[in-house]
Design an enzyme around this catalytic site. Structure first.
Site, PDB file in Angstrom:
ATOM      1  N   HIS A  12     -15.376  -2.312   4.022  1.00 32.81           N
ATOM      2  CA  HIS A  12     -14.582  -2.345   5.260  1.00 32.81           C
ATOM      3  C   HIS A  12     -15.470  -2.095   6.466  1.00 32.81           C
ATOM      4  CE1 HIS A  12     -11.821  -1.101   2.076  1.00 32.81           C
ATOM      5  NE2 HIS A  12     -10.849  -1.628   2.789  1.00 32.81           N
ATOM      6  N   ARG A  42      -4.183 -12.184   7.668  1.00 30.77           N
ATOM      7  CA  ARG A  42      -3.478 -11.571   6.539  1.00 30.77           C
ATOM      8  C   ARG A  42      -2.560 -12.592   5.862  1.00 30.77           C
ATOM      9  NH1 ARG A  42      -3.640  -5.942   6.202  1.00 30.77           N
ATOM     10  NH2 ARG A  42      -4.607  -4.907   7.979  1.00 30.77           N
ATOM     11  N   GLU A 102      -0.412  -0.986  -4.360  1.00 29.98           N
ATOM     12  CA  GLU A 102      -1.679  -0.246  -4.379  1.00 29.98           C
ATOM     13  C   GLU A 102      -1.352   1.238  -4.289  1.00 29.98           C
ATOM     14  OE1 GLU A 102      -3.809   0.010  -0.655  1.00 29.98           O
ATOM     15  OE2 GLU A 102      -5.745   0.059  -1.675  1.00 29.98           O
ATOM     16  N   ILE A 103      -1.782   2.011  -5.278  1.00 31.67           N
ATOM     17  CA  ILE A 103      -1.584   3.463  -5.174  1.00 31.67           C
ATOM     18  C   ILE A 103      -2.827   4.054  -4.502  1.00 31.67           C
ATOM     19  CG2 ILE A 103      -1.083   5.634  -6.334  1.00 31.67           C
ATOM     20  CD1 ILE A 103       0.247   4.102  -8.585  1.00 31.67           C
ATOM     21  N   SER A 149       0.854  -1.197   0.000  1.00 31.53           N
ATOM     22  CA  SER A 149       0.000   0.000   0.000  1.00 31.53           C
ATOM     23  C   SER A 149       0.886   1.242   0.000  1.00 31.53           C
ATOM     24  CB  SER A 149      -0.870   0.048   1.256  1.00 31.53           C
ATOM     25  OG  SER A 149      -1.681  -1.089   1.339  1.00 31.53           O
ATOM     26  N   LYS A 193     -13.498  -7.689  -2.079  1.00 27.07           N
ATOM     27  CA  LYS A 193     -12.656  -7.546  -0.885  1.00 27.07           C
ATOM     28  C   LYS A 193     -13.513  -7.182   0.321  1.00 27.07           C
ATOM     29  CE  LYS A 193      -9.954  -3.973  -0.607  1.00 27.07           C
ATOM     30  NZ  LYS A 193      -8.829  -3.064  -0.753  1.00 27.07           N
TER      31      LYS A 193
END
Ligand SMILES: O=C1C[C@@](O)(C(=O)O)C[C@@H](O)[C@@H]1O
Length: 222
Positions: free
Chosen positions: A121, A185, A32-33, A8, A147
């Site tokens: 999330h 994770r 990930e940008i 990230s 996700k």
């Protein structure tokens, strides 16, 4: 099994993004940008100078309401999402709340041929498996890349979020944030997640491992 990683990147300038991206991709499969860490006017420049890496990038423009830094209006955010979709990253992260409310977004992104990662999330807790499965079913209507990230307050919460892998084993990214969630994770990759999110130094989210930590765990495998 290969542990794939996605670093990230939370940089506040286009040059910073490029520098960290190059560094990340020497060791990581993906990066990930987090475009929400940039000022909106700098986003086109960041896109231009990182072009040759986009096939290994996940693009994210997280609003404040979902734990991100983007402060502008939803109208502005949607138009930036459309712009970044044109650059054909590996995946474009779009929140479930965004994609379900903006009906023209799915057909627009489809035309760019960029695959969407529909994300959701919970920064406070892990809902029941029943609630998570309902959410999952709703999200599936928009993409096969899903996700679901919750916050674990116990080991049981961590096990609950991983139960989602009984429904889908490839293309699903499901794990829990926080100390209790850390193990998920890693386990998510054994269960079919395409990669796990890591940091290059300071964690971007609670419980994130560093890239080096995941690489050293990987090296223990026979
Ligand atoms: O959704 C996620 C996962 C994440 O929140 C994590 O917990 O590692 C990190 C974010 O940058 C990314 O967009």
């Amino acid at each position: 099994m290969a542990y794939k990683t996605c670093v990230s990147i939370a940089e506040s300038t286009p040059a910073g993004v490029l520098f960290t991206l190059k560094k990340a991709l020497t060791k990581s499969d993906y990066a990930e940008i987090r475009f929400d860490f940039l000022t909106p006017k700098d986003i086109p420049k960041a896109l231009q100078i990182t072009k040759k890496y986009h096939k290994r990038c996940v693009f994210t423009l997280r609003p404040k309401s979902e734990g991100g830094k983007f402060q502008g209006s939803e109208k502005e955010r949607i138009s930036i999402l459309k712009l970044i979709a044109e650059y054909n990253p590996y995946l474009l992260d779009v929140e479930y709340s965004t994609i379900s409310k903006n009906k023209d977004l799915t057909p627009y992104i489809k035309k760019t041929k960029t695959p969407v990662l529909v994300s959701w999330h919970d920064f406070a807790k892990t809902p029941s498996i029943k609630t998570l499965l309902q959410k999952y079913t709703q999200m599936k209507k928009f993409s096969s890349h899903i996700k679901i990230v919750t916050t674990a307050r116990s080991t049981k919460d961590t096990a609950t979020v991983l139960l989602l892998y009984k429904k889908q084993s490839s293309g699903l990214i499901a794990f829990a944030m926080g100390d209790y969630g850390r193990i998920s994770r890693i386990l998510c990759m054994n269960l079919g997640s395409p990669y796990t999110y890591v940091s290059l130094g300071k964690p971007v989210a609670p419980g994130q491992f560093s890239l080096d930590e995941i690489k050293s765990l990987q090296s223990l495998q026979k």
